[in-house]
Design an enzyme around this catalytic site. Structure first.
Site, mmCIF file in Angstrom:
data_model
loop_
_atom_site.group_PDB
_atom_site.id
_atom_site.type_symbol
_atom_site.label_atom_id
_atom_site.label_comp_id
_atom_site.label_asym_id
_atom_site.label_seq_id
_atom_site.Cartn_x
_atom_site.Cartn_y
_atom_site.Cartn_z
ATOM 1 N N TYR A 89 0.846 -1.198 0.000
ATOM 2 C CA TYR A 89 0.000 0.000 0.000
ATOM 3 C C TYR A 89 0.884 1.251 0.000
ATOM 4 C CZ TYR A 89 -3.118 3.667 1.604
ATOM 5 O OH TYR A 89 -3.802 4.849 1.716
ATOM 6 N N GLU A 103 -11.555 5.465 4.529
ATOM 7 C CA GLU A 103 -10.987 6.448 5.466
ATOM 8 C C GLU A 103 -12.000 6.771 6.560
ATOM 9 O OE1 GLU A 103 -7.969 7.333 5.812
ATOM 10 O OE2 GLU A 103 -7.029 7.022 3.870
ATOM 11 N N TRP A 117 -5.227 2.745 10.277
ATOM 12 C CA TRP A 117 -5.377 2.465 8.852
ATOM 13 C C TRP A 117 -5.001 1.022 8.562
ATOM 14 C CZ3 TRP A 117 -8.027 3.321 4.889
ATOM 15 C CH2 TRP A 117 -7.622 2.861 3.642
#
Length: 187
Positions: A21, A43, A51
């Protein structure tokens, strides 16, 4: 060899998914409508969590939310909501699930008005990613405050300024890679 690269301090070297990522998505300008919609919702799902937690569940989110097909999500009924709230592969928070449905409806209204999420978002930065000076990464900025308020006016939920700034980083509207990170100066 990617293991010898200098990365941002936050990139967990023990999680290959997280490294991929960081290396391939975070800070890379995104103009794909479905991914922009997906990332906005993910988000929001992150609020109060890490995250990494959401990223580890991203495949489950894609399956649970019909590959982020906004038309399908906008039509979810009580049975589908119950199914989502029973799904251990996603964050089972009633407000966050409801926000994804509301966001799909707001997104479809935006599209019906003749614009795309891509065009709408990138107009804030004249189509070019921001590259802040090296220094501490802010949690939010005046621009994320403005985008947050504008998204809320359009009917989007879980779009506070801190969430929006993280979104801007994730979709490459801002390049916040550490100064020494190999991604900082990539095109």
């Amino acid at each position: 060899m990617t293991e010898n690269l200098i990365r941002c301090r936050w990139a967990n070297p023990a999680n290959p998914l997280y490294l991929a990522y960081h290396d391939q998505e975070w800070g890379v300008p995104c103009h794909d409508e479905r991914r922009l919609f997906e990332m906005l919702n993910l988000e929001g799902a992150q609020a109060g969590l890490s995250w990494e937690t959401i990223l580890n569940k991203r495949a489950n989110y894609r399956a649970a939310f019909d590959q982020w097909d906004a038309e399908k999500i906008a039509a979810y009924d009580a049975d589908k909501v119950a199914q989502l709230l029973a799904n251990p592969g996603i964050v089972r928070n009633r407000l966050k699930v409801a926000a994804a449905i509301t966001n799909a409806q707001a997104y479809l209204r935006l599209r019906a008005s003749g614009t795309t999420l891509d065009a709408w978002l990138w107009a804030y930065v004249d189509g070019k990613p921001l590259a802040p000076e090296a220094g501490p990464r802010p949690a939010k900025t005046a621009l994320s405050d403005r985008i947050s308020k504008d998204l809320a006016k359009l009917g989007f939920k879980f779009v506070g300024s801190t969430i929006v700034y993280a979104y801007m980083q994730g979709i490459g509207m801002v390049n916040d890679h550490d100064p020494a990170c190999f991604c900082r100066h990539q095109p």
